[in-house]
Enzyme design. Structure first.
Site, PDB file in Angstrom:
ATOM      1  N   TRP A 148       0.813  -1.226   0.000  1.00  0.00           N
ATOM      2  CA  TRP A 148       0.000   0.000   0.000  1.00  0.00           C
ATOM      3  C   TRP A 148       0.842   1.269   0.000  1.00  0.00           C
ATOM      4  CZ3 TRP A 148       1.663   2.625   4.150  1.00  0.00           C
ATOM      5  CH2 TRP A 148       2.174   1.886   5.230  1.00  0.00           C
ATOM      6  N   ASN A 149       2.152   1.177   0.306  1.00  0.00           N
ATOM      7  CA  ASN A 149       2.907   2.427   0.491  1.00  0.00           C
ATOM      8  C   ASN A 149       3.274   3.105  -0.832  1.00  0.00           C
ATOM      9  OD1 ASN A 149       4.739   0.399  -0.019  1.00  0.00           O
ATOM     10  ND2 ASN A 149       6.283   1.114   1.415  1.00  0.00           N
ATOM     11  N   LYS A 172      -2.287  -8.512  -7.656  1.00  0.00           N
ATOM     12  CA  LYS A 172      -3.084  -8.416  -6.422  1.00  0.00           C
ATOM     13  C   LYS A 172      -2.562  -7.180  -5.662  1.00  0.00           C
ATOM     14  CE  LYS A 172      -4.631  -9.351  -2.154  1.00  0.00           C
ATOM     15  NZ  LYS A 172      -4.189  -8.039  -1.584  1.00  0.00           N
ATOM     16  N   PRO A 173      -3.277  -6.051  -5.762  1.00  0.00           N
ATOM     17  CA  PRO A 173      -2.833  -4.862  -5.020  1.00  0.00           C
ATOM     18  C   PRO A 173      -3.213  -4.966  -3.552  1.00  0.00           C
ATOM     19  CG  PRO A 173      -4.829  -4.365  -6.255  1.00  0.00           C
ATOM     20  CD  PRO A 173      -4.509  -5.808  -6.538  1.00  0.00           C
ATOM     21  N   ALA A 174      -2.611  -4.094  -2.740  1.00  0.00           N
ATOM     22  CA  ALA A 174      -2.932  -4.096  -1.306  1.00  0.00           C
ATOM     23  C   ALA A 174      -4.401  -3.744  -1.095  1.00  0.00           C
ATOM     24  CB  ALA A 174      -2.055  -3.083  -0.591  1.00  0.00           C
ATOM     25  N   GLY A 225       6.622  -6.449   0.199  1.00  0.00           N
ATOM     26  CA  GLY A 225       5.821  -6.393   1.431  1.00  0.00           C
ATOM     27  C   GLY A 225       6.663  -6.810   2.613  1.00  0.00           C
ATOM     28  N   SER A 226       5.999  -7.292   3.649  1.00  0.00           N
ATOM     29  CA  SER A 226       6.726  -7.560   4.891  1.00  0.00           C
ATOM     30  C   SER A 226       7.524  -8.868   4.796  1.00  0.00           C
ATOM     31  CB  SER A 226       5.741  -7.654   6.055  1.00  0.00           C
ATOM     32  OG  SER A 226       5.025  -8.865   5.953  1.00  0.00           O
ATOM     33  N   LEU A 248      11.489  -7.211   0.625  1.00  0.00           N
ATOM     34  CA  LEU A 248      10.837  -7.306   1.942  1.00  0.00           C
ATOM     35  C   LEU A 248      11.230  -6.122   2.824  1.00  0.00           C
ATOM     36  CD1 LEU A 248      11.333 -11.168   2.281  1.00  0.00           C
ATOM     37  CD2 LEU A 248       9.426  -9.928   1.253  1.00  0.00           C
ATOM     38  N   GLU A 381      11.137  -2.415  12.227  1.00  0.00           N
ATOM     39  CA  GLU A 381      10.696  -1.324  11.349  1.00  0.00           C
ATOM     40  C   GLU A 381       9.613  -0.522  12.053  1.00  0.00           C
ATOM     41  OE1 GLU A 381      10.502  -1.782   6.730  1.00  0.00           O
ATOM     42  OE2 GLU A 381       9.578  -3.528   7.621  1.00  0.00           O
TER      43      GLU A 381
HETATM   44  C1  SIN Z   1      11.380   3.042  -3.536  1.00  0.00           C
HETATM   45  O1  SIN Z   1      11.208   2.418  -4.585  1.00  0.00           O
HETATM   46  O2  SIN Z   1      12.086   4.045  -3.507  1.00  0.00           O
HETATM   47  C2  SIN Z   1      10.769   2.604  -2.238  1.00  0.00           C
HETATM   48  C3  SIN Z   1       9.885   1.466  -2.358  1.00  0.00           C
HETATM   49  C4  SIN Z   1       9.696   0.690  -1.079  1.00  0.00           C
HETATM   50  O3  SIN Z   1       9.295   1.199  -0.059  1.00  0.00           O
HETATM   51  O4  SIN Z   1       9.941  -0.503  -1.130  1.00  0.00           O
END
Ligand code: SIN
Length: 477
Positions: A148-149, A172-174, A225-226, A248, A381
């Site tokens: 999602w980020n 499959k998006p978040a 993802g995680s 990850l 994290e």
């Molecule tokens: C990025 O591509 O600069 C960051 C992507 C991420 O948070 O994995």
């Protein structure tokens, strides 16, 4: 805008009509409902990708390149709409969302060009009557599971090379941010990408993931993802011995040596730490500052941080939007409380920011001095706008501290000493190194981690290996 899923070129609801509600994390307003798909619809998406696979793979790379370029151009034309949608579903400030759309387009444009250069080899044989060929061929259907980020760029970083190499896809998006994915799907249809080449399923993550990994027609999984979910997917992927790219978690050290240019360092620290409110896998998590500049760095960093404006990302001038969920804010609070209870000193922030009419999901950009290895934010994290800082004395000591992490995605360091630049870059056990650079991400470079940050590389010429198989032809003439 469509709020159904793209499967085999048509837009479909869930078979049983169930939906997921998508909310704006800044306001709690419902933005849309999207289908809650499960195993049955995922199988349909795989069927569609399977039916399209042979024709897509057979298309000359130059023709696939045209589709990717067109998709990039249509995203550029619609930048403002896509960026606004992203800010509404994800929360990041509009300026950052525009930046992410440009970043997302850069992966399509890069793949459109690089796809034309997926070369094989002719290898000298040991006998006169033989020729040895090494051919690159598409792996087949690629499953793409995104976080999602970065709701757009993490899709195109995978989709671009997959399509360029001749793979069809199931995305499959978040669950929190499906609207950017669906908007990209709409544009894929608009530019004429053939039905079944791009499929999207939203909904039950476990059922969708299991179905994708259980079906032996799917030959590749690319996941961002995680680490925990990555481990689970890797186990499930063992059934069909799937090709994997796993990007990850991270826990990036950010090292400032006494001889660094502090103007550059403070700008880089702000960009690296507070981009997307600290919800970035490669953002700085631990700051190590050498004793000679420790106090000056903290004072200058605190002064800049205190000027950052927190609010709804749609509002002009906002630097820090909401965190994605209530759980995300609670985790940040827990990490800050843990650190202060263990002796960290608050130099800025360390509290929620409550804004009339908005959701209670904003956290002030925070600077904590006196970080020690026993603090949670030094090991886990935080995924929020918190910068903890520790003092160090020697290069050998800081390398040891920086490498004392299970993660190995990105690391940053700042110095004017040329010999140290080489030494430290080589000594840090991370996949991505920012040497006097807080923003290393770019489409042409290999992006990915080591240790528990995963494996596989996205970007540049390197990503093409992830979506192709090397076939050896021994040819007796
Ligand atoms: C990025 O591509 O600069 C960051 C992507 C991420 O948070 O994995």
């Amino acid at each position: 805008m469509e709020t159904r899923n793209l499967i085999g070129g048509t837009w479909i609801d869930a078979e049983d009509g169930s939906t997921i509600s998508v909310h704006n994390p800044a306001t709690d307003d419902e933005l849309a409902v999207v289908p809650e798909h499960g195993a049955a619809e995922t199988r349909q998406a795989i069927d569609a990708a399977w039916n399209a696979q042979a024709d897509w793979a057979a298309l000359p790379a130059a023709n696939r390149s045209v589709y990717l370029s067109r998709l990039g151009a249509s995203m550029r034309r619609d930048t403002e709409r896509l960026a606004t949608l992203m800010t509404m579903e994800q929360g990041k400030p509009l300026a950052e969302a525009r930046g992410e759309i440009a970043y997302a387009i850069s992966f399509l444009e890069w793949a459109a060009e690089e796809g034309k250069r997926v070369y094989g080899d002719i290898v000298p044989a040991s006998s006169a009557d033989k020729r040895i060929l090494a051919l690159r061929q598409p792996v087949g259907i690629a499953a793409i599971i995104t976080p999602w980020n970065f709701p757009a760029a993490m899709i195109t970083r995978k989709l671009g090379p997959a399509l360029a190499c001749g793979c069809t896809t199931v995305i499959k998006p978040a669950e929190a941010t499906p609207l950017s994915a669906i908007a990209i799907g709409e544009l894929a249809c608009e530019v004429g990408i053939p039905a079944g080449v791009v499929n999207i399923v939203t909904g039950d993550a476990a059922a969708i993931g299991e179905t994708l990994l259980d079906d032996d027609r799917v030959r590749k999984l690319s996941f961002t993802g995680s680490t925990n979910v990555g481990r689970l997917l890797m186990k499930q992927a063992s059934k069909n011995l799937l090709r994997l790219s796993l990007e990850l978690g991270g826990h990036a050290p950010f090292i400032v040596f006494d001889d660094a240019n502090l103007d550059l360092v403070v700008d880089a620290a702000v960009a690296c730490k507070f981009r997307n409110a600290g919800q970035t896998c490669i953002c700085a998590n631990r700051f190590y500052v050498q004793a000679g500049v420790y106090d000056e760095f903290n004072a200058r960093f605190a002064a800049v941080i205190s000027e950052l404006s927190v609010g709804n990302g749609l509002q002009e001038g906002v630097h820090i939007g909401p965190l994605i969920s209530d759980a995300a804010v609670s985790k940040v609070e827990e990490h800050v409380e843990d650190a202060t209870s263990l002796g960290a000193n608050v130099l800025a922030g360390a509290k929620r920011v409550r804004i009339d009419g908005l959701a209670d999901r904003f956290y002030a950009p925070t600077l904590l001095a006196g970080m020690t290895p026993d603090m949670k934010l030094c090991r886990e994290e935080t995924f929020g706008p918190v910068a903890p800082v520790a003092r160090f004395e020697t290069e050998a000591e800081v390398i040891k501290l920086a490498n004392a992490s299970e993660y190995g995605l990105a690391a940053y360091f700042f110095t004017r000493d040329g010999a140290r630049l080489w030494r430290v870059a080589e000594a840090l056990e991370y996949g991505i190194i920012g040497a006097n650079d807080g923003a290393p991400s770019t489409a042409q470079a290999p992006f990915g981690g080591v240790k528990h940050s995963g494996f596989g590389r996205e970007g540049g010429k390197y990503v093409m290996d992830e979506y192709t198989e090397l076939k050896y032809v021994s040819w007796r003439i």
